[in-house]
Design a protein around this motif. Structure first.
Motif, PDB file in Angstrom:
ATOM      1  N   ARG A 106      35.735  47.227  19.555  1.00 33.50           N
ATOM      2  CA  ARG A 106      35.678  47.437  21.009  1.00 33.50           C
ATOM      3  C   ARG A 106      36.916  46.859  21.694  1.00 33.50           C
ATOM      4  O   ARG A 106      37.484  47.478  22.614  1.00 33.50           O
ATOM      5  CB  ARG A 106      34.412  46.798  21.575  1.00 33.50           C
ATOM      6  N   ALA A 107      37.331  45.692  21.253  1.00 31.03           N
ATOM      7  CA  ALA A 107      38.520  45.082  21.843  1.00 31.03           C
ATOM      8  C   ALA A 107      39.759  45.937  21.587  1.00 31.03           C
ATOM      9  O   ALA A 107      40.610  46.106  22.471  1.00 31.03           O
ATOM     10  CB  ALA A 107      38.716  43.675  21.271  1.00 31.03           C
ATOM     11  N   ARG A 122      39.760  49.161  21.157  1.00 31.98           N
ATOM     12  CA  ARG A 122      39.667  50.363  21.998  1.00 31.98           C
ATOM     13  C   ARG A 122      40.091  50.058  23.436  1.00 31.98           C
ATOM     14  O   ARG A 122      40.777  50.861  24.073  1.00 31.98           O
ATOM     15  CB  ARG A 122      38.231  50.899  21.955  1.00 31.98           C
ATOM     16  N   ARG A 123      39.730  48.872  23.932  1.00 28.91           N
ATOM     17  CA  ARG A 123      40.167  48.499  25.272  1.00 28.91           C
ATOM     18  C   ARG A 123      41.688  48.380  25.335  1.00 28.91           C
ATOM     19  O   ARG A 123      42.318  48.794  26.313  1.00 28.91           O
ATOM     20  CB  ARG A 123      39.516  47.184  25.705  1.00 28.91           C
ATOM     21  N   GLU A 181      43.210  51.874  25.439  1.00 29.40           N
ATOM     22  CA  GLU A 181      42.892  52.568  26.684  1.00 29.40           C
ATOM     23  C   GLU A 181      43.582  51.921  27.882  1.00 29.40           C
ATOM     24  O   GLU A 181      43.916  52.606  28.852  1.00 29.40           O
ATOM     25  CB  GLU A 181      41.388  52.631  26.886  1.00 29.40           C
ATOM     26  N   ASP A 182      43.801  50.623  27.819  1.00 29.72           N
ATOM     27  CA  ASP A 182      44.538  49.975  28.902  1.00 29.72           C
ATOM     28  C   ASP A 182      45.966  50.494  28.985  1.00 29.72           C
ATOM     29  O   ASP A 182      46.563  50.537  30.064  1.00 29.72           O
ATOM     30  CB  ASP A 182      44.562  48.459  28.693  1.00 29.72           C
ATOM     31  N   GLY A 229      33.938  52.498  19.258  1.00 27.20           N
ATOM     32  CA  GLY A 229      35.241  52.922  19.747  1.00 27.20           C
ATOM     33  C   GLY A 229      36.243  53.310  18.695  1.00 27.20           C
ATOM     34  O   GLY A 229      37.394  53.610  19.027  1.00 27.20           O
ATOM     35  N   THR A 281      32.345  53.073  23.900  1.00 25.54           N
ATOM     36  CA  THR A 281      33.747  53.205  24.204  1.00 25.54           C
ATOM     37  C   THR A 281      33.976  52.897  25.660  1.00 25.54           C
ATOM     38  O   THR A 281      33.067  52.660  26.425  1.00 25.54           O
ATOM     39  CB  THR A 281      34.266  54.629  23.876  1.00 25.54           C
ATOM     40  N   GLY A 282      35.229  52.956  26.048  1.00 20.17           N
ATOM     41  CA  GLY A 282      35.550  52.622  27.437  1.00 20.17           C
ATOM     42  C   GLY A 282      35.969  51.169  27.556  1.00 20.17           C
ATOM     43  O   GLY A 282      36.310  50.530  26.577  1.00 20.17           O
ATOM     44  N   THR A 283      35.915  50.641  28.741  1.00 22.14           N
ATOM     45  CA  THR A 283      36.511  49.339  28.984  1.00 22.14           C
ATOM     46  C   THR A 283      35.496  48.300  29.395  1.00 22.14           C
ATOM     47  O   THR A 283      35.806  47.330  30.068  1.00 22.14           O
ATOM     48  CB  THR A 283      37.589  49.459  30.075  1.00 22.14           C
ATOM     49  N   THR A 315      32.653  45.183  28.676  1.00 27.50           N
ATOM     50  CA  THR A 315      32.799  43.957  27.917  1.00 27.50           C
ATOM     51  C   THR A 315      32.300  44.146  26.501  1.00 27.50           C
ATOM     52  O   THR A 315      31.413  44.943  26.231  1.00 27.50           O
ATOM     53  CB  THR A 315      32.006  42.825  28.588  1.00 27.50           C
ATOM     54  N   ALA A 316      32.892  43.390  25.595  1.00 27.19           N
ATOM     55  CA  ALA A 316      32.539  43.505  24.172  1.00 27.19           C
ATOM     56  C   ALA A 316      31.213  42.818  23.895  1.00 27.19           C
ATOM     57  O   ALA A 316      30.841  41.899  24.572  1.00 27.19           O
ATOM     58  CB  ALA A 316      33.630  42.872  23.324  1.00 27.19           C
TER      59      ALA A 316
END
Length: 236
Positions: A152-153, A155-156, A159-160, A194, A231-233, A235-236
């Motif tokens: 997840r981190a 993926r953030r 995406e950032d 993610g 997925t997406g932004t 929190t993990a």
């Protein structure tokens, strides 16, 4: 939907087989089943024999239209004109590999359980960041263990740099790859967290039916990646 530099889906990683004919047949079956990219990974054998096998795999991938990444050795990837190289911790700098391979080739990096390392590799312009091992691995039983939170981190992070909804003409974003003990029956949570791609060795190439195993993995990617849970932004 975000455009990726490295293809979404099943990323096959070759087992350490000396039998090249067996390996080529297995790669072809995995491709028929839906494998989107292949990493040639061979640790054992005489250098001359390894090069012969790598060239045979390259020729097959060219015929199949299958993306080929060479593990560890960006010099060999450049010599073979492969599609790219995968770099571990001790395999040299992204900048070195990029200079040798060129701007149109793919460079992936092992990031283990370290999002901060992934952030550095993204700043170096890696095409994918790989986290793992997500599950116990028979190939690398002592591998560092990563978690879904690391995926997840990652993926953030990507995406950032390339937010969802940006214009279609924008530069494609780097991909998130997960590896380590992944099988068709445990991969879904990894993708939902993610991962754009799952790297699979034993559960693909040691399966009784390689084509069927590849199909089971490939079907897990049928949902829209930008709307999949996890997925997406957030929190993990």
């Amino acid at each position: 939907m975000s455009t990726l530099r490295f293809p979404r889906g099943l990323y096959g990683v070759t087992p350490d087989w000396a039998d090249t004919d067996r390996l080529l047949a297995a790669i072809e079956q995995a491709h028929v089943g839906g494998m989107t990219a292949l990493q040639w990974r061979r640790k054992l054998g005489a250098p001359a024999d390894l090069r012969v096998q790598a060239r045979a795999v390259r020729d097959l991938c060219l015929r199949l239209g299958l993306i080929l990444i060479i593990n560890d050795d960006w010099r060999l990837a450049a010599d073979l004109d492969a599609d790219g190289a995968h770099l571990g911790r001790d395999d040299g700098l992204v900048a070195q590999a990029r200079l040798a391979l060129g701007s149109d080739k793919l460079i992936g990096c092992s990031c283990y359980d370290q999002p901060e390392l992934a952030a550095r590799r993204l700043r170096d312009d890696a095409d994918y960041i790989a986290f793992g091992a997500l599950y116990p691995s028979g190939v690398k039983p002592d591998a560092v263990r990563a978690t879904l939170d690391h995926v997840r981190a990652g993926r953030r992070l990507v995406e950032d740099r390339h937010p969802p909804g940006e214009p279609a003409t924008a530069q494609p974003r780097a991909a998130v790859v997960a590896i380590g003990g992944i099988r068709p029956d445990n991969a879904a949570p990894v993708i939902q967290a993610g991962a754009d791609s799952i790297a699979v060795i034993s559960a693909l190439f040691e399966a009784p039916d390689i084509r069927a195993a590849a199909q089971r993995c490939a079907r897990l990617f049928d949902t829209d990646p930008d709307t999949a849970p996890g997925t997406g932004t957030g929190t993990a």
